[in-house]
Design a protein around this motif. Sequence first.
Motif, short mmCIF file in Angstrom:
data_model
loop_
_atom_site.label_atom_id
_atom_site.label_comp_id
_atom_site.label_asym_id
_atom_site.label_seq_id
_atom_site.Cartn_x
_atom_site.Cartn_y
_atom_site.Cartn_z
N ILE A 64 -49.11 32.05 -0.35
CA ILE A 64 -48.61 32.90 -1.44
C ILE A 64 -47.28 33.49 -1.00
CG2 ILE A 64 -49.05 34.94 -2.86
CD1 ILE A 64 -52.07 34.39 -2.42
N ARG A 65 -46.23 33.22 -1.79
CA ARG A 65 -44.88 33.65 -1.45
C ARG A 65 -44.24 34.42 -2.59
NH1 ARG A 65 -42.66 31.01 3.42
NH2 ARG A 65 -44.39 29.73 4.12
N VAL A 66 -43.20 35.18 -2.25
CA VAL A 66 -42.42 35.91 -3.25
C VAL A 66 -41.20 35.08 -3.61
CG1 VAL A 66 -40.95 37.92 -3.62
CG2 VAL A 66 -43.20 38.20 -2.61
N GLY A 67 -40.95 35.01 -4.92
CA GLY A 67 -39.75 34.37 -5.41
C GLY A 67 -39.11 35.23 -6.48
N GLN A 68 -37.94 34.82 -6.92
CA GLN A 68 -37.21 35.54 -7.96
C GLN A 68 -36.96 34.59 -9.12
OE1 GLN A 68 -33.43 37.11 -6.71
NE2 GLN A 68 -33.39 38.56 -8.39
N ILE A 69 -37.32 35.02 -10.32
CA ILE A 69 -37.11 34.20 -11.50
C ILE A 69 -35.62 34.12 -11.77
CG2 ILE A 69 -37.54 33.97 -13.99
CD1 ILE A 69 -40.18 35.54 -13.50
N ILE A 70 -35.09 32.88 -11.79
CA ILE A 70 -33.66 32.70 -12.04
C ILE A 70 -33.40 32.08 -13.42
CG2 ILE A 70 -33.02 32.65 -9.61
CD1 ILE A 70 -32.90 29.57 -9.81
N GLN A 71 -34.44 31.52 -14.04
CA GLN A 71 -34.34 31.03 -15.41
C GLN A 71 -35.70 31.19 -16.07
OE1 GLN A 71 -32.81 27.00 -15.85
NE2 GLN A 71 -31.53 27.25 -14.03
N ALA A 72 -35.68 31.45 -17.37
CA ALA A 72 -36.91 31.52 -18.16
C ALA A 72 -36.61 30.92 -19.52
CB ALA A 72 -37.38 32.97 -18.29
N HIS A 73 -37.48 29.99 -19.94
CA HIS A 73 -37.25 29.26 -21.18
C HIS A 73 -38.52 29.25 -22.03
CE1 HIS A 73 -33.57 27.70 -19.40
NE2 HIS A 73 -34.26 27.41 -18.32
N PRO A 74 -38.38 29.13 -23.34
CA PRO A 74 -39.55 28.95 -24.19
C PRO A 74 -40.25 27.64 -23.83
CG PRO A 74 -37.55 29.29 -25.51
CD PRO A 74 -37.12 29.13 -24.09
N PHE A 75 -41.51 27.56 -24.13
CA PHE A 75 -42.30 26.33 -23.90
C PHE A 75 -43.11 26.06 -25.16
CE2 PHE A 75 -45.28 24.25 -20.51
CZ PHE A 75 -45.04 23.00 -21.06
N PRO A 76 -42.42 25.75 -26.28
CA PRO A 76 -43.11 25.62 -27.57
C PRO A 76 -44.11 24.47 -27.62
CG PRO A 76 -40.86 24.85 -27.75
CD PRO A 76 -40.99 25.47 -26.38
N GLU A 77 -43.94 23.47 -26.79
CA GLU A 77 -44.87 22.33 -26.83
C GLU A 77 -46.15 22.56 -26.02
OE1 GLU A 77 -41.59 21.36 -23.81
OE2 GLU A 77 -41.74 22.36 -25.72
N ALA A 78 -46.27 23.69 -25.34
CA ALA A 78 -47.49 24.00 -24.59
C ALA A 78 -48.65 24.24 -25.56
CB ALA A 78 -47.27 25.24 -23.72
N ARG A 79 -49.84 23.87 -25.12
CA ARG A 79 -51.04 24.07 -25.94
C ARG A 79 -51.29 25.55 -26.21
NH1 ARG A 79 -56.40 22.73 -23.86
NH2 ARG A 79 -55.24 22.75 -21.94
N LYS A 80 -51.15 26.38 -25.17
CA LYS A 80 -51.27 27.83 -25.30
C LYS A 80 -49.89 28.43 -25.09
CE LYS A 80 -56.00 28.00 -23.60
NZ LYS A 80 -56.88 28.53 -22.55
N PRO A 81 -49.55 29.53 -25.77
CA PRO A 81 -48.21 30.11 -25.62
C PRO A 81 -47.85 30.35 -24.15
CG PRO A 81 -49.40 31.20 -27.38
CD PRO A 81 -50.39 30.30 -26.69
N ALA A 82 -46.67 29.87 -23.77
CA ALA A 82 -46.25 29.97 -22.37
C ALA A 82 -44.73 29.94 -22.28
CB ALA A 82 -46.85 28.81 -21.56
N PHE A 83 -44.25 30.28 -21.10
CA PHE A 83 -42.83 30.16 -20.76
C PHE A 83 -42.69 29.18 -19.61
CE2 PHE A 83 -42.32 34.86 -22.07
CZ PHE A 83 -41.94 34.51 -23.36
N LYS A 84 -41.54 28.53 -19.53
CA LYS A 84 -41.16 27.73 -18.37
C LYS A 84 -40.30 28.63 -17.48
CE LYS A 84 -40.69 23.51 -21.09
NZ LYS A 84 -39.73 22.47 -21.53
N LEU A 85 -40.71 28.78 -16.23
CA LEU A 85 -39.97 29.61 -15.29
C LEU A 85 -39.36 28.75 -14.20
CD1 LEU A 85 -42.63 32.45 -14.74
CD2 LEU A 85 -40.80 32.34 -16.47
N VAL A 86 -38.17 29.10 -13.77
CA VAL A 86 -37.53 28.52 -12.60
C VAL A 86 -37.41 29.65 -11.59
CG1 VAL A 86 -35.51 27.32 -11.69
CG2 VAL A 86 -36.28 26.85 -14.04
N ILE A 87 -38.01 29.45 -10.42
CA ILE A 87 -38.16 30.54 -9.44
C ILE A 87 -37.54 30.12 -8.11
CG2 ILE A 87 -39.82 32.03 -8.26
CD1 ILE A 87 -41.84 31.26 -10.53
N ASP A 88 -36.71 31.01 -7.56
CA ASP A 88 -36.08 30.78 -6.27
C ASP A 88 -36.92 31.43 -5.18
OD1 ASP A 88 -34.44 30.54 -4.04
OD2 ASP A 88 -32.72 31.54 -4.94
N PHE A 89 -37.42 30.60 -4.24
CA PHE A 89 -38.24 31.09 -3.13
C PHE A 89 -37.47 31.12 -1.82
CE2 PHE A 89 -41.39 29.73 -6.21
CZ PHE A 89 -42.29 30.78 -6.17
N GLY A 90 -36.15 31.06 -1.88
CA GLY A 90 -35.34 31.13 -0.67
C GLY A 90 -35.14 29.77 -0.03
#
Length: 123
Positions: free
Chosen positions: A25-51
């Motif tokens: 389990i690591r800490v990262g920082q969200i650098i991008q967040a996008h809608p994910f309309p094609e997901a079965r359940k409402p969700a976001f696509k996250l891009v996370i920088d873990f160093g």
Amino acid sequence: MHIAHNPEAPVCDTIDFDQFLSVDIRVGQIIQAHPFPEARKPAFKLVIDFGPVIGIKRSSAQITENYRLEDLLNRQVAAVVNFPPRQIGKFMSEVLTLGFPDASGHIVLFKPDVDVPLGSRLS
């Protein structure tokens, strides 16, 4: 992966400390967040920088009830980084972003109280 969100659920079987240590389990920082309309359940696509050691990873997160995309940028989060990638529709989720359900069952992200270096491991 579906995890029970019921606070009344029984405690899981006892594991030893080495089993716990195998979950990275690591800490990262969200650098991008996008809608994910094609997901079965409402969700976001996250891009996370873990160093520099782990790098940038992607995650699908069902957090649309408690968060707006613009509020997620630069937020630190905790994630399991050593599960195998999981295909969610046309999106490959590489890490499991961690959170807890609120009283309504909607996920609240887990984050450190103060910023910590990216890639820091839970200890």
